[in-house]
Design an enzyme around this catalytic site. Structure first.
Site, PDB file in Angstrom:
ATOM      1  CG  ASP A 294       4.559  -4.104   6.760  1.00 60.52           C
ATOM      2  OD1 ASP A 294       4.634  -4.416   7.956  1.00 60.52           O
ATOM      3  OD2 ASP A 294       3.634  -3.408   6.284  1.00 60.52           O
TER       4      ASP A 294
ATOM      5  CD  GLU B 253       3.554  -7.965   9.557  1.00 54.79           C
ATOM      6  OE1 GLU B 253       3.328  -7.504  10.692  1.00 54.79           O
ATOM      7  OE2 GLU B 253       3.274  -7.350   8.515  1.00 54.79           O
TER       8      GLU B 253
ATOM      9  NE  ARG C   4       8.645  -7.147   9.627  1.00 56.31           N
ATOM     10  CZ  ARG C   4       7.518  -6.462   9.395  1.00 56.31           C
ATOM     11  NH1 ARG C   4       7.496  -5.522   8.450  1.00 56.31           N
ATOM     12  NH2 ARG C   4       6.427  -6.690  10.090  1.00 56.31           N
TER      13      ARG C   4
ATOM     14  N   GLY D 155      -2.012 -19.752  14.698  1.00 54.24           N
ATOM     15  CA  GLY D 155      -1.626 -21.137  14.892  1.00 54.24           C
ATOM     16  C   GLY D 155      -0.954 -21.705  13.664  1.00 54.24           C
TER      17      GLY D 155
ATOM     18  CE  LYS E  33      -4.070 -12.993   7.355  1.00 57.96           C
ATOM     19  NZ  LYS E  33      -4.356 -13.003   8.814  1.00 57.96           N
TER      20      LYS E  33
ATOM     21  CG  HIS F 261      -0.162  -0.108   2.513  1.00 53.10           C
ATOM     22  ND1 HIS F 261      -0.011  -1.306   3.181  1.00 53.10           N
ATOM     23  CD2 HIS F 261       0.516   0.810   3.254  1.00 53.10           C
ATOM     24  CE1 HIS F 261       0.711  -1.122   4.267  1.00 53.10           C
ATOM     25  NE2 HIS F 261       1.052   0.168   4.341  1.00 53.10           N
TER      26      HIS F 261
END
Length: 477
Positions: free
Chosen positions: A231, A258, A229, A263, A234, A117
């Site tokens: 960000d 990330e 990394r 779980g 997902k 974004h």
């Protein structure tokens, strides 16, 4: 700002590296500890480079480096322009000098990448042009400076326009994520706060966006960055991630995403988001499945048996793809995640587990008390943490074997080199170990890096004592 104007953009240029010529590190080769220098200024990291190396850290993850404004920590996660590094933490020159200072000490630099974004600027303007007219005016008013810190492209022109985003282009009527279990909703719509917040404009993976994101990554690599990394991974499609992180970008680099889950295998978040990410990109990721097992084990009714081999039943990531942790910046800094905070003593014990075990790349979070809790301020040089890093580095590459476990304790060895004991309960426990079967060496001092306790094995059966609510990390001298 529109696509037609981009045809005049000059050829990509790369900011020259100040790092040692030819120096690079195979980031995936060793499970070296990453220091997450959260919200540290780049010159502060540079000034502490020798200390960071002396304390045993081999990698430093720094906060997102591009054009962003605002003093709040979260403002670093709202990019305005990739083409220059200019934010309250420093500029392109500061960043490059930091990379060089770390490299001179044998420490790698990891960059935090925000590609899902752009900044939420709906309160300031109604268009989706980035970096926006006010920032372009700032560039024009100080052209020599911005030309000097430009990573690539032509900052006389805009970078993105309305056609480079998903969904509705009117920032007053965006499509916000409403169902976090729906993959399409999560990956194509906006991350929004409470209504009427219009959220963060969600980037499309069209060819122009992908090209600019690749240019940015390559510019950072040219400066000596060797880890990334990702960000909010997902919220990106794996296709988008794979288009950006090409084999060239990933060469001699360590990439991890990330993807927050509650779980491991069997949970909807793992099955719908994390498992596909791991298999389709081949990247590493935060080991939230293991973190879930840690939280369960240290809970009041939990059992340390959960930590014997959680990967065997899908509750921990494969070591080669795991970034292990006891806390990430999101957990204390976002109200929605604070329920995941461990009790301070349990977090200390969890750190001993993470830095004592074999498997994954440990990440240690150190901030300037942005949360107000005070628990992680300058954690990087706290005596218990540096003692654990010492144990980790001394046992690097040694296999792990569990010697004893029950609801309260976990005792394991790292071949003959070290023994780790963790007792989460309120009473001390004696654990007898067959040292011959374990292959521990006799007549050698095993010194606990966390205390003055020393064990010298002189017979086949040796008693290790674990005090209540304590950890021991005995290292053979």
């Amino acid at each position: 700002m529109l696509r037609d104007s981009r045809r005049s953009v000059r050829n990509t240029k790369c900011y020259l590296s100040l790092a040692v010529a030819g120096a690079f590190f195979a980031s995936t080769a060793q499970a070296d500890v990453i220091l997450h220098a959260f919200n540290w200024q780049y010159d502060d990291v540079a000034n502490k480079a020798s200390e960071i190396a002396r304390l045993g850290y081999k990698k430093v993850l720094v906060s997102p480096a591009y054009k962003s404004t605002g003093d709040q920590w979260w403002a670093r996660y709202q990019p305005q322009d990739y083409r220059v590094i200019d934010n309250p933490l420093g500029d392109t020159t500061d960043f490059s000098q930091m990379v060089a200072a770390l490299a001179a000490q044998g420490v790698e630099t990891y960059a935090d990448i925000v590609f899902n974004h752009m900044a939420n600027e709906a309160s300031q303007r109604s268009d989706l042009n980035y970096p926006g007219s006010s920032v372009l005016s700032q560039y024009a008013a100080n052209q020599p400076y911005y030309d000097n810190i430009t990573l690539f492209g032509d900052v006389d022109n805009g970078l993105f326009g309305g056609g480079d985003f998903h969904g509705t282009y009117d920032p007053q009527g965006p499509q916000c994520i409403s169902d976090y279990s729906n993959v399409g909703d999560v990956q194509y719509n906006r991350l929004c706060g409470a209504a009427p917040d219009p959220g963060l404009p969600d980037l499309d993976s069209n060819s122009w966006v992908v090209e600019q994101q690749k240019n940015y990554l390559q510019a950072l690599k040219n400066m000596g960055v060797s880890g990334f990394r990702v960000d909010a991974a997902k919220h990106m499609t794996n296709s988008h991630i794979n288009q950006v992180f090409t084999p060239q970008i990933k060469s001699n680099a360590h990439v991890f995403g990330e993807i927050i889950t509650t779980g491991g295998a069997g949970s909807a978040e793992y099955d719908n988001f994390l498992a596909p990410y791991l298999s389709q990109t081949g990247h590493a990721a935060y080991d939230f499945p293991l973190f879930s097992q840690i939280r369960s084990a240290f809970s009041f009714s939990g059992s340390m048996n959960n930590l014997v081999d959680p990967g065997a039943y899908g509750q921990a990531l494969p070591g080669a793809q795991a970034i292990t942790f006891s806390v990430t910046h999101d957990i204390p800094l976002n109200d929605g995640f604070r329920y995941q905070l461990l009790d301070p003593t349990d977090e200390y014990l969890a750190n001993a587990f993470i830095l004592g075990r074999n498997g994954g790349v440990p990440l240690m979070y150190s901030d300037h008390n942005e949360s107000g809790d005070g628990r992680w301020e300058n954690l990087y040089n706290r005596s218990d943490v540096t003692a654990m890093v010492e144990f980790h580095n001394a046992t690097q590459g040694r296999t792990m074997n569990v010697l004893n476990n029950n609801d309260c304790i976990l005792l394991f060895q790292r071949e003959h080199q070290g023994v780790v004991g963790i007792n989460k309960c309120g009473e001390g426990q004696d654990i007898w170990v067959d040292t011959s079967a374990a292959g521990l060496w006799w007549d050698r001092a095993y010194q606990d890096t966390l205390s003055s306790d020393t064990q010298i094995i002189t017979s086949q059966w040796h008693k290790f004592y674990l005090p209540p609510r304590e950890a021991r990390m005995w290292l053979m001298q």
